[in-house]
Design an enzyme around this catalytic site. Structure first.
Site, PDB file in Angstrom:
ATOM      1  N   SER A 138       0.853  -1.181   0.000  1.00  0.00           N
ATOM      2  CA  SER A 138       0.000   0.000   0.000  1.00  0.00           C
ATOM      3  C   SER A 138       0.885   1.226   0.000  1.00  0.00           C
ATOM      4  CB  SER A 138      -0.905   0.006   1.235  1.00  0.00           C
ATOM      5  OG  SER A 138      -1.562   1.250   1.386  1.00  0.00           O
ATOM      6  N   TYR A 151      -2.577  -0.856  10.110  1.00  0.00           N
ATOM      7  CA  TYR A 151      -2.541  -1.113   8.673  1.00  0.00           C
ATOM      8  C   TYR A 151      -1.220  -0.621   8.070  1.00  0.00           C
ATOM      9  CZ  TYR A 151      -3.966  -1.126   3.766  1.00  0.00           C
ATOM     10  OH  TYR A 151      -4.038  -1.357   2.410  1.00  0.00           O
TER      11      TYR A 151
END
Length: 265
Positions: A138, A151
């Site tokens: 990401s 995350y």
């Protein structure tokens, strides 16, 4: 990996989002695609669409991933492309993220790719011809974003794992790509629907506004990933073209560009 036709691809988290985009892209290239997902019905839907094979997998469990690898190698005899894509999204800052949130996020987002590598790589490196591994990271794994503590931490680990793998696996003819997109039109923020009981219930936290209308299309990203694999790119970043995409501020884009410019190609 230059030639895709007739080769075997395994995609975890293939039942929706980025995984579905990759499944469609690699099937269009003539690959035999195994769509693996914790939601078997979703995997079956995608597999039926692309004339692939569906399989159930819980990537947080090494035994489950090992069973998947055994099944695929028994069926096809080889795996040429492994996409460690399954992931979950947890929203919360360092003060509001619970120990169960941390454990669940790490079990899927970090140990999922680790399990994939351990289960598939020994046989991939011993088979003839080129092979490739794609890990879904990401932009938050290059430039952490506030209120995404667990995350972002997990995706930094995926980027680090991918960089190490790239250096170590070149001798076996195995390429590695880590995909670091901005916001993509997926259901990752609904991942609680598959949260195991041992990780407790998700507690209400601060909301993070994300406009999916401005997000990246998973099919477009899937095609970009196929191109990155063919070029043997280590990093693939992608942003929405929307000028007012609040989910990816300019400062994050700039930091990502600076980080990537300082890393080896």
């Amino acid at each position: 990996m230059k030639d895709f036709h007739g080769k075997v691809a395994v995609i975890t988290g293939g039942g929706s989002g980025i995984g579905r985009g990759m499944a469609r892209a690699f099937a269009a290239e003539g690959m035999k695609v195994v769509v693996a997902d914790i939601e078997l019905d979703a995997a079956e839907s995608v597999a039926n669409e692309i004339n692939g094979v569906a399989a159930h997998v819980d990537t947080s469990s090494y035994e489950s991933v090992q069973q998947l690898a055994d099944k695929v190698f028994d069926t096809f005899g080889a795996v040429h492309l492994l996409c460690n894509n399954a992931g979950v999204g947890t929203v919360g800052g360092v003060l509001s993220t619970t120990i169960d949130d941390w454990r669940w996020t790490i079990s899927v987002n970090v140990f999922g790719p680790i399990h994939g590598v351990l289960a598939f790589l020994p046989r991939m490196k011993d088979q003839p011809g080129e092979a490739h591994i794609v890990n879904t990271g990401s932009i938050s794994g290059l430039a952490p974003v506030s209120q995404l503590a667990a995350y972002s931490t997990s995706k930094f680990a995926v980027v680090a794992l991918s960089e190490v793998m790239r250096e170590e696996l070149a001798q076996f003819g195995i390429g590695v790509t880590v995909v670091c997109p901005g916001t993509v039109r997926t259901r990752i923020l609904e991942a609680d629907r598959n949260r195991p009981a041992q990780f407790g219930r998700s507690e209400p936290k601060e909301k993070r506004e994300t406009s999916m209308s401005e997000a990246i299309d998973p099919d477009d990203l899937g095609k970009s990933i196929a191109s990155a694999v063919r070029r043997n790119d280590l990093y693939l970043t992608a942003f929405s073209s929307a000028a007012n995409n609040q989910a990816m501020p300019a400062m994050v884009r700039e930091r990502c560009a600076a980080v990537l410019s300082a890393l080896p190609a």
